[in-house]
Structure formats: structure tokens, C-alpha cells
Scaffold this active site. Structure first.
Site, short mmCIF file in Angstrom:
data_model
loop_
_atom_site.label_atom_id
_atom_site.label_comp_id
_atom_site.label_asym_id
_atom_site.label_seq_id
_atom_site.Cartn_x
_atom_site.Cartn_y
_atom_site.Cartn_z
CG ASP A 183 72.41 33.59 -34.83
OD1 ASP A 183 72.77 34.13 -33.95
OD2 ASP A 183 71.69 32.80 -34.87
CG ASP A 220 65.82 36.23 -30.02
OD1 ASP A 220 65.90 34.97 -29.76
OD2 ASP A 220 66.82 36.82 -30.60
#
Lengths: 563, 316
Positions: free
Chosen positions: A7, A168
Site C-alpha cells: 500500500d 476510502d
């Protein structure tokens, strides 16, 4: 060969690996799961990445930089000391640091990765991410959309059938995805988002409001003080829902003052940002042809969704309490790791299929027939929220007599007028001379699972095919440029790994020393001097013990929350 | 139909069966390894789902998403209520009308009493009606007062240039319950739009009149946040065509363009740290060695100077 999942965030990055017993997130050299996406140079020109660099943002703000993910895919040059870097190169340094941590953890070389990107990242930004990985010596097997990653982490955690909306909000981007999970299929119905809306924007809004209220001229504030105020505000943002009034001692150089942050003040400041949350949510629902009632749950992902105001806004919008039982900072990394496991065909994931969508319309510019003098219109070829991988062909014809070339422009976006969308590149193909409309060319767009676009143009009369992977757009690098970049970055010296733990402590002590006054300042100065003296003696066991004591002391004195 | 065959399901299958079949098929033809076949299966699946859901609920009403969220839905409900208010007096009249029938002369006393009774009822009805009318008038007055008050503040805001770039001066709009009243909202929307168009008109003429250096003392460009707030309250983008015709299209267009472009974002602003950022739009053009007369003249001058110097040194 191990494939790691990464990520690569605006504020923090993380990586993990799928082992036989499930997801394992990899701690970095300091033992943290999150590595701040901050890069800096130390006094000798060595590269520092992560928490050490973040600690140095205040004292050495001219040779340290964070939040550069926002500049991915552009050619902006960021100057650190005497060297300058593109955002791609800086990201590559973060990736290299993650890769080294993974190699240390696994005791094996790592060369392949799945990297998450915001769903709404454009083709440019995706290519840039891929290139950053290549420069760091990682082959990108797949770019996965962040909300999709979060969704599979949730989906596989619960194994529950149903339709979910994933919101998100990370440090710099906001993404919405609607996902259905059934019979081992994870199907993304629609994605939408805002590439410039994230936690950092909330801090910026607070900073601007403070400056306006105290009548401070932004240009008069010295760089390092500005960084410190930003950090103080960030801490205040994190605590705003739990503490009724926080009093911050702000130092702008020209003016020292106390400022109290209340939840009311905070929510009034961030209203314009919260208003921007609604549009992508509506668009995603519309594209998926669902109404809010059809959703089984709304899931929050990303550090910025911890904010009370955000949760309230979402709660009001849907009339339900959104769920977030996985750590919002780590869930995307977990999802990327799962995708890596899927690609490695790990037996535990054999029966899972993931389908994703293309989040924006891709098309080409065509003549406006009603008014040939007006700017070209966009002919959509791949409509947004089409399930990928997909390959679609549209046929266009020449628009004037004796035309010998067809100019195919590639655009991404939703506007009717071609120019007002993001231009990805262009391709010029020769055609035989003839009357208008006689020559036809077939334009084929192919969009793969990583969100990368390939364009083929076939001239029907000659049967010749011309193809391009989008090249001419700004920010795009050629292979030789990537190779050069890799060499240049490889030549850069990293700060010695084993010294990093000590370095981060000294940087932290330095920051705390500057931030405090009186007795506390003296105390910090004294323990720092002691620790430095121990380091000088270079006896490992002694250093180890001293470090322990130093950490405890600093912990007891530090008031700012950092992670 | 082809789609049934591709998924291998019976024609009368329900949604669950179709989903199961689809899941099974795409596990054999994964999107990453067999994209073409996957896309064929996916199209078939989508077509089938659409057919089945049409059959199962042919006239299922779906609330359009945007409406469910935006104030649109609230407005339409309020519209109905507004109508209900308007209809109420008429209803009172009809219910009162049977009383207006001429009384039957049966017996004098009875008729008299009946007459009085009718008269009383008529009176009551009239009074009720009057009250209703009075109510309506009062409501109208309140509405008008609220409207005037809001409009006054709006006009004041327009006079103070600064308020067009800040959100706070407009926050009061969101607190007025009258905005939920369809008619009220519409009227206010029009007044506000007119003021804004006038402001843009002023902007245009000012731009034409003044040089660049003096531009910053002229009228200011309203910020996106303010326009977006208006749009959210009054659904301007939804009525774009109509509004453009209502106002001058040339002047109104920039408003919608600005709304469409979305918020200003400068990616460089978000950077942390204080590194200098150089913006490079595209590859630097390789410097071409070009021949031009200015160069030539320069060279000639340089050479002649050298010659002069030589002369000065050697032929003294």
C-alpha cells in the site's frame, strides 16, 4: 518466489505477504507496520525514508518532503538540498525501503509486487506508479484499486454475501467503490472518487483558517515553524472528537499565541471539504443503478475516516452507522497482500475471483458535425464503470476531402467537449487520399486488470495496424529514462540501516527540544547529551540499554501523537 | 436467447441460480487469464440479470439515487404539502356547500329553526373559511418576510466583494427552513441567480475595460465553494438549460463551467516539507543550432574586433 503486497499511500505506506496461514504484514526496520511516505536527505546527502524523515520535517524541512503522491504522473521536480527528484523517484525510494524491509523479514530476495493505487488514479498516475516500482527493482504484477483491496480484505474476513459500499479516505485521495460478494466472486459494480481530497486537506483547511483568524501573513511564517504548526494541527485533528477544547501554543515567528480548537470550530472549518464527499457517492450509486437501501453495509477505510465529522456526515447520508472493524490504516495493505496471494495462486484462495471496473470514460476526439468550427467532441469508447479487462472497437471516418492523416487523440474524462478532459496521448496514422468519409479507421481500446490502456488503430482499407501504449503524455518516461532513473537512485546511498533506530530517536528528541520550554526542555537536552555520549563510546550492549531508557524518557515527555 | 446458453442455465432460473452459474463459469475463465471469454460470460450475465429483474418486478419503483440524497426529494414532498395548503380552502367550501342548499319549507317554526341553524352553520363555515384565508395571508406574509430578509442579506453579501470568495457569509442560507418550500426555493434561486449573472456581467465589462495591472481592484471571481453551495441548495446544474435560457446564456455559461470543472486543486500545495518545486510542463526542447542574422552580425563584429587587436599588437 514471494510476491509482496504494497500500500503506497500519501501519508503512510505498508507492505505484507500472504503466507500459508494468511496475511502477514511486515514490520519495518523500526518495528512499525506503517512507514511514513516521507523522504529526506541527511547532512551527508544520504537518503532517509520513513519515520526518521518524518521527524526531520520540522528541523530540516528544506531537504525533506512528504505527501508527494499528489504529484505522481507530473513532471514536477522537487528539490531536496542540491538534488532534485520527481514524485516517481521519491515513491521509488519509499518502495525500495519497503522492499529491503521485506527482504530482511523473509530472508529472501523479493522482486515482484502488487501495489495499490487510488481507484480514481488516471492512466498517467498508474504508469508512474509502475515505473517507480521498476526503478526500485520491483516488477509490478498488478496494480489494484485501493477500495477494491480494502473490499477484498473485508470480504474475505467476513465471508459474507452482500453488497457493500467502501468509502476510502486516505491522506490525499477519496475513493468510493460498490462491491458485491457472492459465491466466491468479488465483483466491483462502480468506482468514483476525488483525487485531491484527503486527511491532509483537512489539516490545510485548519491551517488556513487559523492564519485568517489570527491575521498572520502566510509568507511571513518561517518554513520550519509552518511545519510545526501543521503537525500540531494534525494532532489536534486526531483528538478533536475526544477532547472538548484543546489549547495549542502556536508559534508563527512573528507572533506567538494560544489558540483553542473546539469540535464546533473544526466542523465549521471543514464543511466545504465534507460537501465534496457527496458527489462521488452519488455517482457511484447511480452508475451501479443501486439505491442506498440496496446496500448491506457501508465500510470505512483509510486513516482520515477516523474523523468524527466524517463519520457523522456519512451516517446522516445513509441513516446507518458505518462499520470499520479492521484497522483503517492497514486494511488496504491487507487487501494488496491478498491480491498478491491470489496471483501466486495460493491454495487458500483458489476459489476466489475478483472483477474490477474502469472508473472513468475513455474516448477519442471527433468532429462536431453540427458545428465543424467548434472544438472536437468526445466519442466515448470505454464507458466508465465497465467491467475490465475489456477491449472495445469503434470505427471513425475521415472528415475532409483528400485527408492523408488521421489524428487519434486519447482522452479520459466525462466532459462532452474532448479538450476539457484529461489528454492521455495521441497517435497519427496515414490513410490513402480520397473523398471525405471514404477512409475508415477502427480504433480499439484495451484496458487491462491493472488499469493500463493500450490503443490500436487499424486502417480498414490497407489493413495496417498502428498501436501505442500511451506515451506522449507528460510525466511518462521512456524505457531508457527508467533505466537511467534506476541507476541514479541505486547510486544514492541510504542512511545506514542499523543506525536508523538511533537516528529516529535523536531526530525526535531534537523536535521535542524545540517544541518545549523551561524544565522540560532542559530535561530533554540532558538525556539527549547522555545518549549521544553513549553512542560515541560505540559499545553495542551499552547503546542498546541506553536506547531503551531514552525511549522511555521521551515517551513520558512527549505530548504529540504521531501515529 | 444466447445468454442462457452461455451461462448454461434454464430459462426460468432465478437470480440466485444465475449468480451461482456465473460464479462457476468465471472461475474456469478467469478475467486475468482468459479475458475474452470472461467478457462474453460477463455480458451474458448482465443481460440475464436485467431480464430476470424486469420479469420479477415489472413495475418496481426505484427511487432515483440522486433524488434520494439531494434536497430534490425534500423539495418535491414539500411541493405536495404546499399544494395541500392551497387546496384546503377549496375543500372547506365544498364541505360547506351542502349547507347552502335552500331549506325545504316544511313547517314554519321548524323551518325557522332550521333556517337559523343553517344560518349559524353558514356563518361558522364562512368564519372558518375566513380564518383559513387569514391563515394563508399570514403564512404568505411570513413567507414574504422571510424571503425579504434573506434577499436583503444576499444583496448585502453581493455588495461586499469579499463574501463571494468565502463560505461563511452564506452559511445562513442553509439554516432557513423556508428553503425546503418548493416555491420559496425556486423564487430565491431565481433572485440569487439573477444577482450572480449581474455580477458576472460586471466582471466581463470590467475585464474588458481595465488593464491587467488594475484588475485586482475590480469585482472578484466567486469561489467554487460558494457556487457549489448555491448549486447544492438550488440544484442549478439540474436546471442548467432552463436557467441559461432564463438569463443571458453568454453570461451564465461561465457559472456552469466553473461548477462543472470542480474544486480548484493545486497538487503542489499539498506537499509536506518545504522543498522547492519546479514545474516542468513537458520535455525541454533540445536546443537546436540555428542560423540567424543576429548571430552572424555578432560573429562579424567579434572577428573584426580581433583583427583590430591583432593589428594593434603586431603592426604597432
Amino acid at each position: 518466489m514471494a510476491i509482496i503486497g504494497i500500500d503506497l499511500g500519501t501519508t503512510n505506506s505498508a507492505c505484507g505477504i500472504f503466507l500459508d496461514d494468511g496475511i502477514k504484514l511486515i514490520p519495518n526496520r523500526l518495528g512499525d507496520l506503517l512507514t511514513p511516505s516521507v523522504v529526506g536527505l541527511d547532512d551527508r546527502g544520504h537518503i532517509i525514508v520513513g519515520r526518521t524523515a518524518k521527524e526531520r520535517l520540522i528541523q530540516h524541512s528544506d531537504c525533506t518532503v512528504g505527501a508527494f503522491k499528489r504529484l505522481m504522473g507530473t513532471r514536477h521536480q522537487i528539490k531536496l538540498g542540491r538534488q532534485s527528484f520527481t514524485a516517481t523517484e521519491l515513491s521509488s525510494l519509499v518502495l525500495r525501503s519497503l522492499k529491503e524491509d521485506a527482504e530482511t523479514f523473509l530472508q529472501a530476495p523479493v522482486s515482484e509486487a502488487v501495489i495499490s493505487v487510488p481507484a480514481y488514479f488516471s492512466d498517467n498516475q498508474r504508469q508512474a506508479t509502475k515505473q517507480a516500482a521498476e526503478m526500485a527493482g520491483l516488477k509490478v504484477l498488478r496494480l489494484i484499486n485501493e477500495p477494491t483491496a480494502a473490499a477484498i480484505a473485508y470480504g474475505l474476513n467476513d465471508r459474507q454475501q452482500g453488497t457493500y459500499m467502501i468509502l476510502d479516505m486516505g491522506g490525499g485521495t477519496f475513493d468510493v467503490s460498490i462491491l458485491e460478494f457472492f459465491e466466491g466472486v468479488m465483483q466491483v459494480h462502480a468506482s468514483a472518487g476525488d483525487n485531491f481530497l484527503g486527511g491532509e486537506d483537512f489539516v490545510d483547511a485548519m491551517y488556513k483558517a487559523v492564519l485568517a483568524e489570527l491575521n498572520v501573513d502566510k509568507t511571513q511564517v518561517p518554513a520550519h515553524l509552518e511545519q510545526r504548526v501543521l503537525m500540531q494541527l494534525e494532532t489536534a485533528k486526531r483528538r478533536v472528537s475526544s477532547e472538548p477544547t484543546q489549547t495549542l501554543a502556536l508559534d508563527f515567528g512573528v507572533q506567538q499565541t494560544e489558540f483553542s480548537v473546539t469540535p464546533e470550530w473544526f466542523s465549521s472549518v471543514v464543511v466545504p471539504l465534507l460537501l465534496r464527499v457527496k458527489a462521488p457517492i452519488e455517482r457511484a450509486l447511480n452508475d451501479a443503478q443501486l439505491s442506498p437501501d440496496d446496500l448491506d453495509d457501508v465500510v470505512l477505510v483509510g486513516g482520515a475516516t477516523r474523523m468524527g465529522v466524517f463519520r457523522n456526515a456519512v451516517g446522516r447520508m445513509f441513516g446507518i452507522i458505518p462499520s470499520c472493524h479492521l484497522d483503517p490504516d492497514l486494511v488496504v495493505a491487507m487487501g494488496s497482500t491478498l491480491q498478491a496471494g491470489l496471483l501466486a495462486r495460493n491454495a487458500a484462495l483458489e476459489d476466489i475471483v475478483l472483477t474490477d471496473v474502469c472508473p472513468y470514460t475513455l474516448g477519442t476526439g471527433v468532429l462536431n458535425h453540427e458545428n465543424p468550427n467548434a472544438p472536437n467532441l468526445l466519442l466515448p469508447i470505454i464507458e466508465r464503470n465497465t467491467t475490465v479487462p475489456i477491449s472495445i472497437e469503434r470505427t471513425v471516418q475521415t472528415s475532409s476531402d483528400n485527408q492523408t492523416q488521421v489524428h487519434v487523440e486519447v482522452y479520459q474524462g466525462e466532459h462532452r467537449v474532448a479538450e476539457r478532459n484529461i489528454r492521455l496521448g495521441e497517435l497519427t496514422v496515414p490513410v490513402p487520399r480520397g473523398p471525405r468519409g471514404q477512409e475508415k479507421v477502427a480504433i480499439r481500446y484495451s484496458y487491462d486488470m491493472s488499469g493500463l490502456l493500450e490503443v490500436d488503430v487499424r486502417v480498414l482499407s490497407t489493413g495496417k495496424t498502428y498501436s501505442t501504449q500511451i506515451e506522449q503524455s507528460p510525466g511518462m518516461l521512456s524505457d531508457s529514462e527508467i533505466a537511467r532513473g534506476r541507476e541514479r537512485l541505486a547510486a544514492l546511498k541510504f542512511h545506514p540501516r542499523e543506525l536508523e533506530a538511533n537516528q529516529v530517536l535523536l531526530a525526535r528528541a531534537e523536535r521535542m527540544y524545540e517544541a518545549s520550554l523551561g524544565d522540560k526542555r532542559q530535561a530533554i537536552g540532558a538525556v539527549t547529551a547522555q545518549f549521544e555520549a553513549t553512542l560515541e563510546r560505540q559499545i553495542p550492549a551499552e547503546i542498546e540499554a541506553a536506547r531503551q531508557r531514552f525511549v522511555e524518557l521521551l515517551d513520558s515527555l512527549d505530548v504529540e501523537e504521531w501515529f | 436467447m444466447e445468454a442462457w446458453r452461455i451461462l448454461g442455465v434454464a430459462r426460468d432460473s432465478d437470480v440466485a441460480t444465475i449468480k451461482r452459474a456465473y460464479a462457476l463459469k468465471i472461475k474456469q475463465h478467469r478475467p486475468d487469464t482468459d479475458p475474452v471469454e470472461f467478457q462474453r460470460i460477463h455480458q451474458a450475465y448482465k443481460a440475464l440479470l436485467a431480464t430476470v429483474s424486469r420479469q420479477q418486478s415489472p413495475n418496481r419503483e426505484r427511487t432515483p439515487t440522486t433524488q434520494a440524497f439531494s434536497s430534490g426529494l425534500i423539495f418535491s414532498q414539500q411541493d405536495e404539502q404546499g399544494e395541500a395548503v392551497a387546496v384546503a380552502p377549496a375543500a372547506a367550501e365544498t364541505s360547506a356547500s351542502p349547507q347552502l342548499d335552500p331549506p325545504q319549507p316544511e313547517a314554519d317554526a321548524e323551518a325557522d329553526a332550521a333556517h337559523q341553524e343553517t344560518e349559524r352553520r353558514r356563518q361558522a363555515a364562512r368564519q372558518a373559511q375566513a380564518e383559513l384565508v387569514q391563515d394563508r395571508i399570514l403564512q404568505q406574509q411570513a413567507r414574504q418576510q422571510a424571503f425579504d430578509a434573506i434577499l436583503q442579506r444576499v444583496t448585502e453579501n453581493f455588495q461586499n466583494q469579499h463574501s463571494l470568495i468565502r463560505l461563511e457569509p452564506w452559511q445562513f442560507l442553509t439554516t432557513s427552513p423556508w428553503l425546503l418550500d418548493g416555491e420559496f426555493n425556486h423564487q430565491l434561486s431565481l433572485s440569487l441567480f439573477k444577482l450572480l449573472v449581474a455580477h458576472y456581467h460586471e466582471l466581463n465589462t470590467h475585464k474588458r475595460r481595465t488593464s491587467r495591472s488594475r484588475k485586482r481592484y475590480g469585482p472578484v471571481q466567486p469561489s467554487y465553494a460558494v457556487l457549489a453551495l448555491f448549486d447544492q441548495l438550488f440544484n442549478w446544474q439540474g436546471q442548467q438549460t432552463w436557467l441559461e435560457r432564463y438569463a443571458d446564456e453568454q453570461v451564465a455559461r461561465p457559472i456552469f463551467n466553473r461548477l462543472h470543472d470542480g474544486p480548484d486543486v493545486d497538487p503542489v500545495k499539498g506537499l509536506r516539507g518545504h522543498a522547492t518545486v519546479l514545474k516542468v510542463e513537458r520535455d525541454p526542447e533540445p536546443a537546436k543550432a540555428t542560423f540567424n542574422w543576429e548571430n552572424l552580425v555578432g560573429w562579424l563584429v567579434a572577428i573584426s574586433l580581433l583583427v583590430q587587436m591583432f593589428k594593434a599588437v603586431f603592426f604597432r
